[in-house]
Design an enzyme around this catalytic site. Structure first.
Site, PDB file in Angstrom:
ATOM      1  N   GLY A   1       0.798  -1.227   0.000  1.00 12.91           N
ATOM      2  CA  GLY A   1       0.000   0.000   0.000  1.00 12.91           C
ATOM      3  C   GLY A   1       0.825   1.268   0.000  1.00 12.91           C
ATOM      4  O   GLY A   1       0.282   2.357  -0.170  1.00 12.91           O
TER       5      GLY A   1
ATOM      6  N   CYS B   1     -27.684  -9.407 -15.871  1.00 13.14           N
ATOM      7  CA  CYS B   1     -27.174  -9.007 -17.188  1.00 13.14           C
ATOM      8  C   CYS B   1     -28.197  -9.337 -18.267  1.00 13.14           C
ATOM      9  O   CYS B   1     -28.749 -10.441 -18.301  1.00 13.14           O
ATOM     10  CB  CYS B   1     -25.860  -9.733 -17.471  1.00 13.14           C
TER      11      CYS B   1
ATOM     12  N   CYS C   1     -26.506 -12.278 -20.678  1.00 15.36           N
ATOM     13  CA  CYS C   1     -26.164 -13.619 -20.197  1.00 15.36           C
ATOM     14  C   CYS C   1     -26.878 -13.976 -18.906  1.00 15.36           C
ATOM     15  O   CYS C   1     -26.727 -15.085 -18.404  1.00 15.36           O
ATOM     16  CB  CYS C   1     -24.654 -13.758 -20.030  1.00 15.36           C
TER      17      CYS C   1
ATOM     18  N   CYS D   1     -23.108  -7.159 -18.597  1.00 16.24           N
ATOM     19  CA  CYS D   1     -21.841  -7.385 -17.898  1.00 16.24           C
ATOM     20  C   CYS D   1     -20.788  -6.399 -18.396  1.00 16.24           C
ATOM     21  O   CYS D   1     -20.614  -6.225 -19.595  1.00 16.24           O
ATOM     22  CB  CYS D   1     -21.303  -8.781 -18.195  1.00 16.24           C
TER      23      CYS D   1
ATOM     24  N   CYS E   1     -18.947 -12.498 -19.823  1.00  6.86           N
ATOM     25  CA  CYS E   1     -20.270 -12.544 -20.450  1.00  6.86           C
ATOM     26  C   CYS E   1     -20.276 -13.520 -21.624  1.00  6.86           C
ATOM     27  O   CYS E   1     -21.166 -14.360 -21.751  1.00  6.86           O
ATOM     28  CB  CYS E   1     -20.643 -11.142 -20.922  1.00  6.86           C
TER      29      CYS E   1
END
Lengths: 266, 295
Positions: free
Chosen positions: B32, B241, B244, B266, B272
């Site tokens: 970080g 979605c 899909c 998606c 997808c």
């Protein structure tokens, strides 16, 4: 005479300044300043522009390292710590918990782009408060104490008048119940009626909270209204100290006499 | 090798790669923490992923398989041209298949398909400093990181709640890495924040213009900041979605006409397509054979 007996048990000083000098190269900021400050006591530092008041204030508030001399502070656990021997992390922690600093220009002490509530809450979040509801209710409480309506909590300080900004800055500093507050010309740049209200408010807060404060001002009226004791500075040196009423009513040094006599009488 | 002057493998010269790898190693050692590095000019404009490209160029080897995604899609300009870039300068295999890729360079999304050990996710970061818009002085923000003074980060979240009634930050949502550094996860939607936590893959972040590299090693704790009474939440979508039928994935809004028609699909195109190939059909989708006709 305004003699302060804040709390009889507290007869040890809170802050001890001994022979603090600051020079900027060949020029002198302040020279050989020593004093002690007791809990609940308000000390005014007066003098004309360039007399070293602000340099002194910065030196004792950890914002500017003095060239020589020491500043010691009595922590909440009663141990004495020398300011410039503490780690920077400790100093900064002290600065945002046990101390406050009120700038002359509120924009220097406030975050102008976040709301009033967040300005007040910042110190709480800095010491680990993570409950939004609590932070907000504390902020509302403190805004009330400095006479800012709760409906202004989500406004940015930019939308506030000069006097409100200054009061917001005071609330932001006092929210962690500090023991010592530094003020650099807290009423500078405000018109007289607003000044009067702010002084009244400050006097009330200082008395209620038992704050110790060091107020730098060139305005003797501020010193008269707020402080118990005062120091007169000239050319970087303290030339006269004493109880405020004594110094103002019976100035000893020629320069102080000049200063007192140059107050405009209306 | 021919005698004709050509690119060094993966475009950057070896000394530069060495310098960047050192920054990456330091970043991994201090999760970080933003490590400064001497960012180079790349043959693309700032803001198009110069940081990510430099990180990828420094870690890529001839055996690597590269996938590049832009907003989750494999077929947008940025993704296509960065893939082409590395095909040209490193002659590596590229793919759109998340599971097959060893290095995935991304702008904004973490793939829906869970990442596994041995994979590296490289983020393109525009602004690495999470405190940037709160504290303008870089000297001060560095000090705040060093002293772990992160109260200000919560001021931002406080402002969100005060203004909107809830934490309205939806992307670049600040996280605390391994209990120490507060980090900007680049403009990924906060939907993806939980995927960073204890991820098996190595996550590297490169900010070219800002000249910073930071990292999250595998299996590192990544906690999104929040308030006790306003806990962190990810976005929710009303419908699955449209193509899909996938649920619990991040969806993009697609405008269909000028009469308010829209659909949500998606954002991860690879995910997808794989689902549609496996026979999943959403409410506006059609079987895979009809797909080419639509395109």
């Amino acid at each position: 005479m305004s003699v302060t007996v804040s709390s009889p048990a507290d007869d040890t000083p809170l802050l001890r300044v001994s022979s603090v000098s600051k020079s900027y190269g060949a020029r002198t900021g302040c020279e050989d300043v020593s004093f002690e400050l007791w809990p609940g006591e308000v000390l005014a530092v007066v003098g004309e522009s360039g007399s070293g008041k602000t340099t002194l204030l910065n030196c004792i508030s950890s914002r500017l390292m003095p060239t020589s001399g020491t500043v010691s502070y009595r922590m909440r656990d009663h141990t004495w710590r020398e300011l410039y021997r503490m780690s920077e992390a400790e100093r900064r922690f002290l600065m945002r918990t046990d101390w406050g600093f009120v700038h002359q220009n509120p924009a220097d002490g406030l975050r102008m782009t976040v709301s009033a509530g967040a300005n007040v809450g910042e110190r709480l979040m800095a010491v680990g408060d993570r409950h939004y509801g609590n932070i907000r209710s504390t902020a509302i409480d403190w805004l009330g104490r400095v006479e800012i309506g709760a409906d202004r909590i989500d406004d940015e300080p930019r939308a506030f008048s000069g006097g409100m900004r200054q009061r917001l800055q005071i609330a932001r500093n006092l929210v962690t119940s500090p023991r010592l507050v530094f003020m650099d010309e807290p009423t500078g740049g405000l018109d007289v009626s607003v000044q009067a209200r702010l002084l009244d408010l400050l006097r009330g807060l200082v008395a209620d909270l038992g704050l110790a404060a060091i107020v730098v001002t060139h305005d003797l009226a501020v010193a008269r209204l707020l402080s118990h004791r005062m120091m007169v500075m000239k050319d970087g040196r303290v030339i006269e100290t004493g109880l405020t009423d004594r110094v103002l009513d019976d100035p000893r040094e020629a320069y102080t006499q000049l200063l007192v006599s140059s107050i405009l009488q209306v | 090798m021919s005698d004709i002057a050509t690119y060094n493998f993966a475009y950057l010269d070896e000394q530069t790669k060495r310098m960047i790898r050192r920054a990456i190693l330091k970043g991994i050692a201090i999760p970080g923490y933003q490590v400064p590095f001497a960012s180079r000019e790349m043959p693309m404009p700032y803001g198009w992923g110069t940081g990510g490209v430099q990180v990828t160029a420094s870690i890529i080897g001839p055996d690597d398989v590269l996938k590049v995604i832009d907003q989750g899609a494999d077929d947008t300009t940025n993704a296509v041209s960065i893939r082409a870039f590395f095909r040209k300068v490193a002659d590596v295999e590229t793919t759109t298949d998340t599971a097959r890729a060893t290095i995935i360079q991304t702008r904004h999304r973490i793939p829906e398909h869970p990442l596994s050990e041995g994979q590296t996710l490289v983020y393109q970061v525009p602004i690495p400093e999470p405190l940037r818009f709160l504290e303008p002085r870089e000297t001060e923000t560095r000090k705040m990181h060093a002293l772990e003074e992160y109260g200000l980060m919560h001021v931002k979240l406080y402002e969100d709640i005060a203004r909107n009634g809830h934490i309205a930050t939806t992307y670049a949502y600040p996280v605390k890495v391994e209990g120490r550094y507060v980090m900007d996860p680049s403009p990924t939607p906060k939907f993806d924040n939980p995927k960073m936590h204890m991820s098996a893959a190595l996550q590297l972040f490169g900010a070219g213009r800002e000249q910073r590299i930071y990292a999250i090693p595998p299996h590192t704790s990544v906690v999104s900041l929040d308030f006790e009474d306003h806990p962190f939440e990810v976005q929710r979508f009303e419908k699955p979605c449209a193509l899909c039928g996938a649920e619990q994935v991040y969806l993009d809004e697609v405008i269909l006409d000028d009469r308010g028609g829209r659909m949500f699909v998606c954002s991860d195109t690879d995910f997808c397509e794989k689902r549609r190939e496996a026979g999943h059909v959403g409410e506006l989708g059609m079987a895979v054979d009809g797909l080419e006709a639509v395109r």
